[in-house]
Design a protein around this motif. Sequence first.
Motif, PDB file in Angstrom:
ATOM      1  N   PRO A   1      36.072  44.787  26.404  1.00 29.37           N
ATOM      2  CA  PRO A   1      35.612  43.424  26.709  1.00 29.37           C
ATOM      3  C   PRO A   1      34.736  42.855  25.593  1.00 29.37           C
ATOM      4  O   PRO A   1      34.062  43.588  24.877  1.00 29.37           O
ATOM      5  N   ARG A   2      34.783  41.557  25.494  1.00 29.91           N
ATOM      6  CA  ARG A   2      33.986  40.850  24.492  1.00 29.91           C
ATOM      7  C   ARG A   2      32.508  40.924  24.904  1.00 29.91           C
ATOM      8  O   ARG A   2      32.148  40.582  26.025  1.00 29.91           O
TER       9      ARG A   2
ATOM     10  N   GLU B   1      40.512  33.117  31.657  1.00 29.96           N
ATOM     11  CA  GLU B   1      40.685  33.124  30.205  1.00 29.96           C
ATOM     12  C   GLU B   1      39.474  33.589  29.407  1.00 29.96           C
ATOM     13  O   GLU B   1      39.625  34.035  28.275  1.00 29.96           O
TER      14      GLU B   1
ATOM     15  N   ARG C   1      37.181  37.143  32.304  1.00 29.35           N
ATOM     16  CA  ARG C   1      37.983  38.354  32.521  1.00 29.35           C
ATOM     17  C   ARG C   1      38.006  39.246  31.278  1.00 29.35           C
ATOM     18  O   ARG C   1      38.158  40.452  31.377  1.00 29.35           O
ATOM     19  N   HIS C   2      37.836  38.647  30.110  1.00 36.91           N
ATOM     20  CA  HIS C   2      37.898  39.380  28.850  1.00 36.91           C
ATOM     21  C   HIS C   2      36.514  39.641  28.256  1.00 36.91           C
ATOM     22  O   HIS C   2      36.402  40.059  27.105  1.00 36.91           O
TER      23      HIS C   2
END
Length: 140
Positions: free
Chosen positions: A2-3, A63, A66-67
């Motif tokens: 994840p970012r 978008e 979630r990341h």
Amino acid sequence: MPRAFEDFRIGDVFDLGARKVTHEEIVRFAREYDPQPRHLGGGDLIASGWHVTAMFMRLYADEVLRHADAEVSPGVDELRWLRPVRPGDVLTGRVTVLGAAASLTRPDCGVLQQRGEFLDQEDRPVMRVVLYGLMRRRGS
């Protein structure tokens, strides 16, 4: 992976994709959450601003959040509904990072300030919001 907070830069723009608004969903949302005549099918049907905001949030969650190693949101500022949304409109979302700062209460996190926008099929803004997101720092 994840970012993390450190992966976001001021000026980053995230495209959220598009969503077509239907008559049925406008009325369904209004019946449940905002039962005003303009949202229930009388005359010139328009979507509730809260419905528009909820659609934006869904695209943002799918978008961006979630990341990301997202925690919670400490709030929003400047929520504006700029133009009516009608059945058949196609809304396209985007988020721009405006600021990034260390969290004052969570050393394991940073706070992102972001501007969210929904544009209609003619590229006219229908909603704008400044939102804040608490993101975990890398390695925390």
